[in-house]
Design an enzyme around this catalytic site. Sequence first.
Site, short mmCIF file in Angstrom:
data_model
loop_
_atom_site.label_atom_id
_atom_site.label_comp_id
_atom_site.label_asym_id
_atom_site.label_seq_id
_atom_site.Cartn_x
_atom_site.Cartn_y
_atom_site.Cartn_z
N LYS A 184 52.54 26.96 57.30
CA LYS A 184 51.79 26.42 56.14
C LYS A 184 51.85 27.34 54.92
O LYS A 184 52.17 28.52 55.03
CB LYS A 184 50.34 26.16 56.55
CG LYS A 184 50.18 24.86 57.33
CD LYS A 184 48.73 24.49 57.53
CE LYS A 184 48.63 23.07 58.13
NZ LYS A 184 47.23 22.72 58.46
N ARG A 191 48.62 23.91 67.24
CA ARG A 191 49.47 22.79 66.78
C ARG A 191 50.62 23.40 65.99
O ARG A 191 50.41 24.02 64.95
CB ARG A 191 48.64 21.84 65.92
CG ARG A 191 49.41 20.62 65.42
CD ARG A 191 48.51 19.74 64.56
NE ARG A 191 49.21 18.57 64.07
CZ ARG A 191 49.95 18.54 62.96
NH1 ARG A 191 50.06 19.65 62.21
NH2 ARG A 191 50.56 17.44 62.58
#
Length: 275
Positions: free
Chosen positions: A222, A256
Amino acid sequence: MQNINCNGHLIDLSSPKVMGILNITPDSFYDGGKYRDIGAMIDQVEKMLKEGATFIDIGAYSSRPNATHISEEEELQRIVPIVTTLVKEFPEILISIDTFRSAVAKNCVQIGACMINDISGGSMDTSMFSTVAKLQVPYILMHMKGTPQNMQHNTAYDDLIKDIILYFSQKIDQLRALNLNDIIIDVGFGFSKTLAQNYELLQKLKLFKALEVPILTGVSRKSMLYKLLEITPQEALNATTAANTIALLNGSSILRVHDVKEAKETIQIVETCRN
């Protein structure tokens, strides 16, 4: 007890598990458009399962900042054939559906998915809570303010940690009132958070254990990682491993990720040190 029930399989989250990401969107920030044909998707899922993913999370709606909004019909057209194929190809697969729409959730569970991952925590579809309660599937309740289109303009908090804990406790109460058994929380790294807020959340993740539900962490490649280090998402695997290690040490039960093998190794090392 940190067991959740997925299609009759009891999954013990006292030892952390890995959720592999399958984006079937053309515009996701890291792997958008990478798995456009069904053969490539099957190969990727097979690879993630072999590497030790417990869950496969499938998303047909890109939730990156300023992503293009698509209709419910388009989301269903993208996701239903994929879920149908994967359930046929891998009969034991545990599929999580990354959606904020109750109709998408319901359709996918009916054809074999076993978990719903809702970035909006029920706020973008008022029928979501009652739908997952009826379906009795594990529900990942994420924190976000606004929508993917405007969330990065919604980063003001009175007290970041207290505000998000209050958000979760109210939503968990609503879900418990509907008799939903399996609730998992996700603090929503990168959703309505500044760079500094993301790191404050990672540092204080342990405080969310007070809610007494499993914590899922999604930091894989991210912007909180690659912007800090001034690299690209493609170069952010090492940073992902570092952040996942901190998350595990702070009580995360599910990682995740795009890179399953590395996440499994991270868990093995952290668990070995713990034991």
